[in-house]
Structures are given as C-alpha cells and as structure tokens.
Design a protein around this motif. Structure first.
Motif, mmCIF file in Angstrom:
data_model
loop_
_atom_site.group_PDB
_atom_site.id
_atom_site.type_symbol
_atom_site.label_atom_id
_atom_site.label_comp_id
_atom_site.label_asym_id
_atom_site.label_seq_id
_atom_site.Cartn_x
_atom_site.Cartn_y
_atom_site.Cartn_z
ATOM 1 N N ALA A 100 14.405 -2.572 -5.132
ATOM 2 C CA ALA A 100 15.815 -2.612 -4.734
ATOM 3 C C ALA A 100 16.264 -4.042 -4.455
ATOM 4 C CB ALA A 100 16.032 -1.724 -3.508
ATOM 5 N N LYS A 101 15.420 -4.789 -3.748
ATOM 6 C CA LYS A 101 15.756 -6.190 -3.462
ATOM 7 C C LYS A 101 15.875 -6.986 -4.752
ATOM 8 C CE LYS A 101 13.153 -7.129 0.727
ATOM 9 N NZ LYS A 101 12.168 -8.005 1.350
ATOM 10 N N GLN A 110 9.418 0.418 -3.250
ATOM 11 C CA GLN A 110 10.841 0.742 -3.393
ATOM 12 C C GLN A 110 11.710 -0.423 -2.915
ATOM 13 O OE1 GLN A 110 12.069 3.905 -0.798
ATOM 14 N NE2 GLN A 110 14.004 4.262 -1.878
ATOM 15 N N LEU A 111 11.330 -1.000 -1.775
ATOM 16 C CA LEU A 111 12.099 -2.135 -1.244
ATOM 17 C C LEU A 111 12.080 -3.316 -2.201
ATOM 18 C CD1 LEU A 111 11.323 -2.336 2.579
ATOM 19 C CD2 LEU A 111 13.556 -2.172 1.475
ATOM 20 N N ARG A 115 9.181 -14.905 -4.081
ATOM 21 C CA ARG A 115 9.171 -15.234 -2.654
ATOM 22 C C ARG A 115 9.672 -14.066 -1.805
ATOM 23 N NH1 ARG A 115 13.279 -18.958 0.611
ATOM 24 N NH2 ARG A 115 12.082 -19.169 2.523
ATOM 25 N N ARG A 118 6.956 -11.484 -1.301
ATOM 26 C CA ARG A 118 5.614 -12.038 -1.094
ATOM 27 C C ARG A 118 4.688 -11.123 -0.292
ATOM 28 N NH1 ARG A 118 6.153 -18.097 -0.600
ATOM 29 N NH2 ARG A 118 6.311 -17.914 -2.843
ATOM 30 N N THR A 119 5.252 -10.326 0.606
ATOM 31 C CA THR A 119 4.376 -9.463 1.408
ATOM 32 C C THR A 119 3.934 -8.237 0.617
ATOM 33 O OG1 THR A 119 6.306 -8.330 2.281
ATOM 34 C CG2 THR A 119 5.420 -10.127 3.581
ATOM 35 N N VAL A 145 7.085 3.098 -0.178
ATOM 36 C CA VAL A 145 8.312 2.585 0.443
ATOM 37 C C VAL A 145 8.421 1.073 0.251
ATOM 38 C CG1 VAL A 145 9.522 2.255 2.626
ATOM 39 C CG2 VAL A 145 8.433 4.435 2.139
ATOM 40 N N GLU A 146 7.293 0.380 0.386
ATOM 41 C CA GLU A 146 7.325 -1.072 0.186
ATOM 42 C C GLU A 146 7.668 -1.424 -1.256
ATOM 43 O OE1 GLU A 146 3.942 -3.201 2.581
ATOM 44 O OE2 GLU A 146 3.353 -1.118 2.253
ATOM 45 N N LEU A 193 0.811 -1.216 0.000
ATOM 46 C CA LEU A 193 0.000 0.000 0.000
ATOM 47 C C LEU A 193 0.844 1.266 0.000
ATOM 48 C CD1 LEU A 193 -2.641 -1.185 2.615
ATOM 49 C CD2 LEU A 193 -2.816 -1.204 0.131
ATOM 50 N N THR A 194 2.143 1.128 0.185
ATOM 51 C CA THR A 194 2.973 2.328 0.272
ATOM 52 C C THR A 194 4.100 2.277 -0.754
ATOM 53 O OG1 THR A 194 4.498 1.332 1.858
ATOM 54 C CG2 THR A 194 2.561 2.452 2.751
ATOM 55 N N ALA A 238 19.137 -6.200 -6.733
ATOM 56 C CA ALA A 238 20.324 -6.825 -6.148
ATOM 57 C C ALA A 238 20.294 -8.331 -6.372
ATOM 58 C CB ALA A 238 20.409 -6.503 -4.651
ATOM 59 N N TYR A 269 19.297 0.693 -8.586
ATOM 60 C CA TYR A 269 18.253 -0.309 -8.786
ATOM 61 C C TYR A 269 17.199 0.221 -9.736
ATOM 62 C CZ TYR A 269 15.938 2.482 -5.135
ATOM 63 O OH TYR A 269 15.401 3.508 -4.407
ATOM 64 N N ARG A 296 1.969 -9.899 -5.621
ATOM 65 C CA ARG A 296 1.269 -11.166 -5.823
ATOM 66 C C ARG A 296 1.401 -11.582 -7.281
ATOM 67 N NH1 ARG A 296 -4.789 -10.745 -4.041
ATOM 68 N NH2 ARG A 296 -3.700 -10.315 -2.095
#
Lengths: 425, 406
Positions: free
Chosen positions: A100-101, A96-97, A207, A210-211, A93-94, A90-91, A104, A418, A214
């Motif tokens: 970036a993940k 973005q993570l 994986r 996953r949070t 920032v999530e 919903l954000t 990498a 990224y 989807r």
C-alpha cells in the motif's frame, strides 16, 4: 522546474503510442511526444533549443493509474534501475503495508513529487524524502512492480493467489547463474530519462520498507537496448542494433504480452510476466572477433542493422536465401533462432538496457545486457531461450549470470487502491 | 545479555507477535468511520462524545484535485478525544498528527489509500491545537478544545518523559561507576605485566563505555582521548586511550612502560568522565538521538571491524551499543507509547529480532562473551548484520521528533 512548465502528462499516452506526433504549443514550448523525439527530432516542425529539449524531457510524465502498469508499453526511457527484493516481514499485515505504501508513493514519484518532507520544519525531524531528485521533474519515470514465485509460498498465506504454472525459470544451457543475482519476492523496474530520478525512486521505496523488505540484487542500466513505438533501434554493447523485430503495436501486445484469463487470477488480467536476465558479455574477446564472424553470428550487418539477406534494417529477413547452396543467414545465427517465423509466430516484448559494473573478479570489463522481457507467459521466454542457449553462436560471447521471473499485476485503475489489494480482502 | 550488565532489560513482550496484533487491531478498528460529507469544510460545532471520548473523523482525500485532510469537526470538549482517520484517495499523505505548538501529542502513520481507517485517542485540556497532515495542500488545520479538563495528556506526557530522562541519567551513572571499577582493574592487570589478564580486563571494560558512547561523545576532548582509532589520529598528535593499549595487548602482546602509561591515562580520563556526567540532565530528544547514534556506531565501525581491529572484540562492542540504544528507548517508551503505539511496538519487535540474532554469536569461552569478529565471520555475516541494524534504525530514528520538547 516541474511547477513552471506545464507537464507533458496533459498528452495522453494513447496519442504518444499512435505516434501521431501531437504538437502542442504550450507556454512557448513545443511539446512533442516526449521520447518519440529521439527518432523523429529531424521532422519536428520547429527546431527546439537544447534547453527546451531538456525541459521537455524533464517534464515528461506518464499516467500512473490505468488498466496496465506503465513501463511495459511505454517507449523505453534512457535509464534503468532494476531491483529485486526479499520480504523479511513475518506477517501478511506487514506485507500489505509495504504494497500500500509503495503504491501511494509510486503515484507521487512518477508525477515528479517527493514522497514526503525533504526538509522537515521540526529540528528533530528526519527527512522523509531523501531529496536528490528535488526539482528535477518526473523525467518520464515509470515504476513497474512484479511478484516473484516465492511470494506465493506459505509465509503470507498467498498460495491460492499464485498464477497457474508460475514457477522459477528452469535451468537452461548457457547459464552460469550467481545465486546472489537470482529471484526475489518482489521486483521494481524503474525507468526514467535521468538516472538520478530512477535511482531516487528505488532508493526511497526501499527505504520506506526497510523493516519489512531487503534489497536482494540490483542492476543499473545506462542505455536503452530496445526500441518502443516511434523510437529508433538502439545498439547493444556489441555494437549491433537490438530489438529491430520487437513486439510492437496493439495486436502484438494483446497476442503476446498482456495476460488474460490464462493465469487463473483476476489480478493478473491486464498484467504480464517479466523475465529479467543479467547477461555478462565477454566484451574483450568479442571486440577482437572479425566483422564477418560478428555479422554472421547476429545475422545482420553492423552499421545498418540490415538482415544479411537484405539491405535496410527493417527488411524482412529471408531465412531461405542461399548463395552457392549456403544460407545467407546462418541457421544458428541469433536472428534466425529468435525469429517468430521459426518459432510458430512466438514473440516477446524486449525492454532491456545496457549495463556496466566496472571490472569483474578476474579483471575483465563487467558489462553487458540487462535483458528484460514482457510476455503473456514465461513459457514464451523459456522456449526461445532453450533454443538460443543450446545453439546460438552468440553463446561463445555471453553468460547469463542473473535471473528472475515476476508476475506483473494489472495496473491500479485509480487512487484509492494498491497493488495486491486482492490478497488481503 | 552480558553477565556484567548491572541492569537487566525490562521484560519485553513477545514483541513480534504483539506488534503484529496491535497493527491488525488498528487497521481493522474502524471500518466505516469516514464521514460521507467530507468535502465540506469542518463544522464549527463541537464533536459529540461517545464511548467516553469525543469522536473526530478525519477524511484524507482529494478536494478539488488537491490532497487534503478534512476533519468533520474542528472542535471538541476537553477530555479524551478519538481521531479516526481514513485515506480515500490522497496518495501524498500517509500520516496525521495532533500537535500542541510543535509538540506531537498523538499520531498515526500508514494512513494510506486502500487501507482501513486507523485511530488514536488523546486526553486534551482546553486550548488551541493543530491537526498536522504532512503532504496536504493545507498541512495545518486548527483544532479547538473547549473547557478545561484537569489532567491534560500533554502534562501527562511531559511527566512520563521527565521520569524517563531521570531514569536514563541513573543508568548512565551506573555504567560510568562500573567503568571506573573496570578500568581500575585493567590498570592493575597491565601494571602486573600479565598480558592474558590484561586482555580479559580490557574486554570486560569496553562494554561499559560502548553502552553510553553518545554521552561520552558529547565531550569533544574526552572521547578522542579515550576511544580514538588509529585511522583517526592526526599526524603529529599523540594516540591515547583504549585502542593503542588494545594494540599492545592483542597485536604485539607485550606490556611496555608506554602500555602502563596508557592504562593510567584511561583511568584518569574515565574519572573525568564520571565527574562530568554526575550532574548531567538529559532532554528526551537526546536519549532518542543517542539511541539512534549508537546504531550508527554499530554500522560505521563495528560491522566493518574497525573498532576493535586488534582484539576482534567488535561483536562485544556491537552488543553493548545495542544494549545502550535499547535502554535509552526503554526509558522513552512509556511516553512514546502514548504518542505512537504502533511505532513503539515496531521498534520493540526490531530490538527483539536483533537480540535474538545476537544470541547466535555468543560464546561463553570467548573474551567478552562473543565470538571473535574475524575476517571470515565478517565476510559471511556483515551484510546480514547490516540489514538487521538498518531495519531497527529506520523506525528508531523517527522517535526523536516525537519526543522533542520544543
């Protein structure tokens, strides 16, 4: 495996593309230009044993960092896992993570490395990498990331980063689209010479997100259905060579594939647009169609792949040739409709794969072409498909069932950045 | 949650918003903390103290082509120590932990190239610690704390964990006590021959068992005696417990002598469960694994509709599994917050999401308080429910390692 044999990534990609067949004796192995071998194996100076060939395919790796993403100009590998995702986070920032993940992790995966511990030391540790690609080598893996039009809606405040005129594909003739196989906020095209390596990559990327993300739809391709530089032309499941007249070479890429300033977004300069179409072939009825009709539908002969106006595959089709006043290549044949000569010079880079999903709901073979194309603008595909969808004689035997269009950002120049970094400045 | 719940949930912060805010803070906390001279080995002298804590900057970067974790100091005085971590260009490393032996005292995930620095603070007593960077060429870096601060974080943590496991033991006892009463009521209803009353009593008893299922499962004979599904019955062995009774009550809708025997057997086995669990003590990792195990249960037998095949009460069990899982998590939370605040917030947010989603399945008029899990509902909603639970289990599965006592 990947430790004991020097990786082919020491060969530059440029060498690969120019097809200069750089042959380097390293560690007793003759390292040719990887995938190019399929087409040129017979010309190799020394015969490679099967074991050497397998090792060479396993250690083949393409640079992850660069001006363009890999998996576009890269000569098509043998296997595909295409997956579209919806962002559930919903954000911003999530999101973005996740980006970036993924960036990498993609660098690690394409180098043949796991994305974390396969076997943690601590008893209670959860394995980070799922492990099924352990010791298999990079297998020429490329991971290509795309952003769907829906990513640029109001959810994450990315409206101002939306490329100009970037929208879902319009409805077109010849479609029977399944809503479960459409669109997606993000997509990953994973291609590799081993299906398990491609699957492992997408599985682990999904994986780790996953949070926040989807999986929406996914297609496994088992055989390349287009040719890249120095590759022989493969066949689609209808038995015909596909992609003989594909966009190729630097000029074609600059003119038809790579995005410049048109998108109005710096992050798209050096990027491209990916169109994904899952095309179900009505295989059983096609199989009972007489050869004369099959050939006239494609405009090529079946064995050679030669245009009906010529004798060899790469003969330039003569759309004006007639016999007794009848065109040799029918105007509504597949190659006539798709030819750049008949479309104001328009070309696209086709990079599709054959797929099969067992049986469909009414008991037919569920198989066909996972059509993937890269182009400077989605309009190129739309123009061609409008024409094909309304008059291509092939339509009797195919149904477009899945669809998506994605903006593929330029490559990441080096570690430390990224995909999508510009969105979160 | 269920009206029969003996213990209300601890109040949860508006977790989604809180989680995001914390994340934002940690991402932007220390924009320029990375050292510039990081390629050099860590200096031997101790870090200086500012803002009440010794400051250690850990640079994650490529050193001679290898991914490494490079702290600017390898030593700090006892007391609070802040580790500020930034990843320059080492894509194989995404987390950094501080360990005492194998115990995680503090950690940061999402240490990723291109993102801003993150930090965590722990209070350390004098002694030897390790900075652990999974994926680095040298994964363990020794870290020395000089002097002897009185209250070490490690001791504080074990105190918090002890309180948590003791609290969870009380929770389990409470559930078992309620289960004893509920199955007694079930037996009474069955003995009276009243099918409708028995169905209601069955639906009321199930959640007490489902909330603590991993504890019951730790007794290898008891769980099958109580909760075996028909598909799992070995040919030639007797099928006992809740589910054959469920079949009588909801499929044949007839109470026979064998139904009564089944109810009596349940009462007897639940009494055994009570005596076995009375003195149980739990390890923190058992709570963590139990919390995750309950989510496995949800995915493998509730969403599939296998658990309550006759009564269609799967969503009642589903909610009870979630509640049991959340309770175990809540008892670990005070300690877990110190170890990994971001992860803790993330899990809280995911529980909130699942609980919100479950709200829409509530039906006060239905048995057990939730909609019947019919084939139609399964067809339309199973994929959505699966995704919800997977998003919760992914972070929840990680906590076992963080609270493990060895």
């Amino acid at each position: 495996m990947s430790e004991s044999i020097p990786a082919a990534d020491t060969l530059s990609r440029r060498t690969f593309f120019n097809g200069t067949a750089a042959v380097a004796g390293v560690g007793g192995l003759v390292l040719g230009a990887g995938g190019a071998l399929a087409g040129t194996a017979a010309k190799a100076p020394a015969a490679l044993s099967d074991v050497d060939l397998m090792a060479q395919r396993a250690t083949l790796s393409y640079p992850f960092y660069g001006g363009h993403q890999a998996g576009i100009e890269t000569p098509p590998q043998d296997h595909l896992v295409f997956t579209a995702f919806d962002v559930t986070a919903l954000t911003a920032v999530e999101l973005q993570l996740v980006l970036a993940k993924w960036s990498a992790a993609m660098a690690e995966l394409t180098a043949g490395a796991p994305v974390g511990k396969i076997q943690p030391e601590r008893e209670q540790g959860i394995p980070v990498d799922t492990g099924e690609a352990t010791d298999m080598g990079p297998q020429g893996l490329t991971l290509t990331l795309g952003f769907g039009p829906s990513l640029f809606d109001e959810r994450f405040g990315l409206e101002k980063f939306k490329p100009l005129n970037f929208a879902d594909l319009p409805a077109m003739a010849g479609e029977s689209l399944n809503p479960a196989l459409m669109g997606g906020d993000l997509c990953i095209q994973a291609c590799a010479n081993d299906p398990q390596v491609a699957y492992h990559a997408v599985r682990n990327l999904a994986r780790m997100a996953r949070t926040a993300v989807r999986t929406k739809w996914t297609v496994l391709g088992f055989g390349r259905a287009s040719a890249g530089a120095a590759q022989s032309t493969p066949r689609n499941l209808m038995g015909f060579k596909d992609g003989t007249r594909n966009a190729s070479g630097g000029v074609d890429f600059d003119e038809h594939v790579w995005v410049g300033d048109e998108a109005g977004q710096p992050w798209m300069v050096g990027g491209s647009y990916l169109v994904a179409r899952k095309i179900h072939m009505l295989i059983e009825t096609w199989d009972e169609d007489p050869i004369g009709d099959q050939q006239s539908i494609f405009g090529r002969d079946k064995k050679q792949g030669a245009p009906l106006s010529g004798t060899a595959e790469h003969d330039v089709p003569d759309f004006h040739a007639t016999v007794d006043g009848t065109p040799v290549i029918a105007a509504d044949s597949h190659i006539a409709l798709a030819a750049h000569e008949n479309n104001n010079g328009l070309k696209i880079l086709r990079r599709g794969y054959n797929f099969t999903d067992g049986l469909d709901s009414v008991g037919r073979l569920d198989a066909g072409l996972m059509f993937l194309s890269f182009q400077k603008s989605p309009e190129q595909f739309i123009t061609l498909q409008r024409k094909l969808g309304s008059s291509d004689r092939l339509n009797e035997y195919i149904r477009h069932v899945g669809s998506g269009v994605f903006a593929v950002p330029a490559g990441i120049p080096a570690a430390g950045s990224y995909y999508g970094k510009e969105f979160f400045a | 949650m269920l009206s029969s719940s003996p213990r209300p949930f601890r109040s949860l912060a508006p977790a989604l918003i809180a989680g995001a805010a914390v994340l934002t803070l940690s991402l932007s906390a220390c924009g320029s903390a990375a050292t510039t001279d990081t390629a050099a080995a860590a200096k031997g002298d101790a870090a200086s103290v500012s803002n009440g804590a010794a400051q250690i900057a850990v640079s994650v970067e490529k050193v001679d082509g290898e991914d490494q974790c490079v702290p600017d100091f390898a030593s700090a005085p006892a007391g609070p120590v802040t580790f500020t971590i930034s990843n320059k260009d080492a894509s194989a490393i995404s987390e950094v932990e501080l360990l005492s032996d194998k115990r995680i005292l503090g950690e940061r995930e999402n240490v990723i190239p291109g993102l801003k620095a993150v930090s965590f603070t722990v209070t350390l007593a004098g002694g030897e610690y390790q900075l652990y960077c999974p994926g680095a060429a040298s994964e363990y870096q020794p870290f020395t704390v000089t002097g002897s601060a009185a209250s070490a974080a490690a001791n504080g943590l074990s105190g918090l964990l002890k309180e948590g496991t003791a609290g969870y033991a009380t929770y389990v006892s409470g559930q078992v006590d309620s289960l004893v009463l509920a199955v007694a009521a079930l037996q009474g209803a069955v003995d009276s021959g009243d099918v409708a009353a028995s169905q209601k009593a069955y639906a009321e008893a199930r959640p007490f068992f489902e909330r603590i299922e991993p504890v019951a499962e730790s007794f290898p004979d008891l769980d099958p005696a109580l909760d075996l599904r028909v598909a799992d019955v070995e040919p030639g062995t007797e099928w006992t417990g809740f589910h054959p009774l469920e079949k009588d009550l909801f499929e044949s809708k007839a109470i026979t002598d064998s139904s009564k025997a089944l109810a009596a057997g349940i009462v007897k086995n639940v009494a055994t469960l009570k005596s076995l669990t009375a003195e149980l003590e739990y390890q923190p990792e058992e709570l963590a694994n139990g919390a995750s195990g309950l989510l496995e249960e949800v995915q493998s037998s509730k969403i599939t509709g296998e658990e309550e095949a006759y009564s269609k009460l799967d969503l009642v069990d589903f909610a009870a599994n979630i509640e049991g899982s959340q309770q175990a998590f809540e008892y670990l939370k005070p300690a877990l917050k110190d170890i990994d605040a971001t992860l803790t917030d993330q899990i809280s947010a995911q529980f909130e999401t699942v609980n919100t989603a479950l709200e829409s399945y509530k039906d006060a008029d239905a048995l057990g308080g939730f909609k019947a899990y019919t084939e139609e509902l399964k067809k339309s909603d199973a994929a959505k429910l699966t995704a919800l639970i997977q998003s919760l289990q992914a972070p929840l599965a990680k906590i076992s390692e963080k609270v493990a006592t060895v």
